[in-house]
Design a protein around this motif. Structure first.
Motif, PDB file in Angstrom:
ATOM      1  N   UNK A 173       0.799  -1.227   0.000  1.00 23.82           N
ATOM      2  CA  UNK A 173       0.000   0.000   0.000  1.00 23.82           C
ATOM      3  C   UNK A 173       0.825   1.267   0.000  1.00 23.82           C
ATOM      4  N   UNK A 174       1.945   1.239   0.691  1.00 18.59           N
ATOM      5  CA  UNK A 174       2.802   2.422   0.709  1.00 18.59           C
ATOM      6  C   UNK A 174       3.302   2.766  -0.679  1.00 18.59           C
ATOM      7  N   UNK A 175       3.797   1.780  -1.375  1.00 19.20           N
ATOM      8  CA  UNK A 175       4.379   2.019  -2.701  1.00 19.20           C
ATOM      9  C   UNK A 175       3.307   2.385  -3.723  1.00 19.20           C
ATOM     10  N   UNK A 176       2.278   1.583  -3.822  1.00 23.19           N
ATOM     11  CA  UNK A 176       1.252   1.793  -4.845  1.00 23.19           C
ATOM     12  C   UNK A 176       0.400   3.024  -4.540  1.00 23.19           C
ATOM     13  N   UNK A 177      -0.067   3.139  -3.298  1.00 18.78           N
ATOM     14  CA  UNK A 177      -0.936   4.256  -2.936  1.00 18.78           C
ATOM     15  C   UNK A 177      -0.279   5.604  -3.123  1.00 18.78           C
ATOM     16  N   UNK A 178       0.955   5.717  -2.690  1.00 19.25           N
ATOM     17  CA  UNK A 178       1.652   6.993  -2.816  1.00 19.25           C
ATOM     18  C   UNK A 178       1.900   7.329  -4.285  1.00 19.25           C
ATOM     19  N   UNK A 179       2.204   6.345  -5.085  1.00 21.82           N
ATOM     20  CA  UNK A 179       2.417   6.583  -6.515  1.00 21.82           C
ATOM     21  C   UNK A 179       1.167   7.151  -7.177  1.00 21.82           C
ATOM     22  N   UNK A 180       0.027   6.553  -6.881  1.00 25.04           N
ATOM     23  CA  UNK A 180      -1.231   7.028  -7.473  1.00 25.04           C
ATOM     24  C   UNK A 180      -1.553   8.435  -6.980  1.00 25.04           C
ATOM     25  N   UNK A 220      -5.251  -2.983 -11.870  1.00 25.06           N
ATOM     26  CA  UNK A 220      -3.915  -3.423 -12.290  1.00 25.06           C
ATOM     27  C   UNK A 220      -3.157  -4.155 -11.181  1.00 25.06           C
ATOM     28  N   UNK A 221      -3.384  -3.749  -9.943  1.00 26.52           N
ATOM     29  CA  UNK A 221      -2.604  -4.286  -8.836  1.00 26.52           C
ATOM     30  C   UNK A 221      -3.282  -5.427  -8.085  1.00 26.52           C
TER      31      UNK A 221
END
Length: 144
Positions: free
Chosen positions: A18-25, A119-120
């Motif tokens: 969640x940290x990686x994907x959420x922050x990217x979005x 996608x994830x």
């Protein structure tokens, strides 16, 4: 695997993913500021601590439902996406909304997140299972 180890694995998986994907979005799609995104990600940690294991149970149940129809990787992929989308989007909207984002930003972030969740969903399901394997109890070797 023991309930304790599965809980730790599911929690580690959800927080790290969640940290990686959420922050990217939030940064690159929704246009949130770094401060807003960090706030949202910090808010996500206690939420993820609470929902990681229930999500793991829910995901396992959704996958099992799909396997009643057909037992193949395509069905697992579809069901992973469905489980991820239906569980994460409502929570995400609440977290972004409490970070100080405007209603338009929340809506934009959610629209962007739908694409990311689709996608994830399957990669997360695979990642979660990999984390479960990492945290699995290993048989001990008895030496004479």
């Amino acid at each position: 695997m023991s309930i304790k180890r599965e809980t730790i694995a599911d929690t580690f998986a959800l927080i790290s993913f969640g940290l990686v994907v959420g922050m990217s979005v939030e940064l690159f799609v929704a246009g949130l500021s770094i401060e807003q995104s960090l706030h949202s990600r910090l808010l996500s940690i206690p939420v993820n601590l609470l929902i990681a294991r229930p999500y793991g149970i829910y995901r396992d149940w959704v996958i099992a439902l799909g396997r009643k129809v057909t037992n193949n990787s395509l069905m697992d992929s579809v069901m992973d996406i469905l489980a991820f989308l239906t569980s994460q989007l409502p929570l995400y909207a609440m977290m972004v909304g409490t970070s100080g984002a405007s209603l338009d930003q929340v809506a934009t972030a959610c629209m962007g997140q739908v694409g990311a969740l689709i996608l994830m969903g399957r990669p997360y399901g695979i990642y979660m299972q990999m984390c479960r394997n990492w945290f699995a109890e290993r048989p001990t070797v008895q030496t004479a």
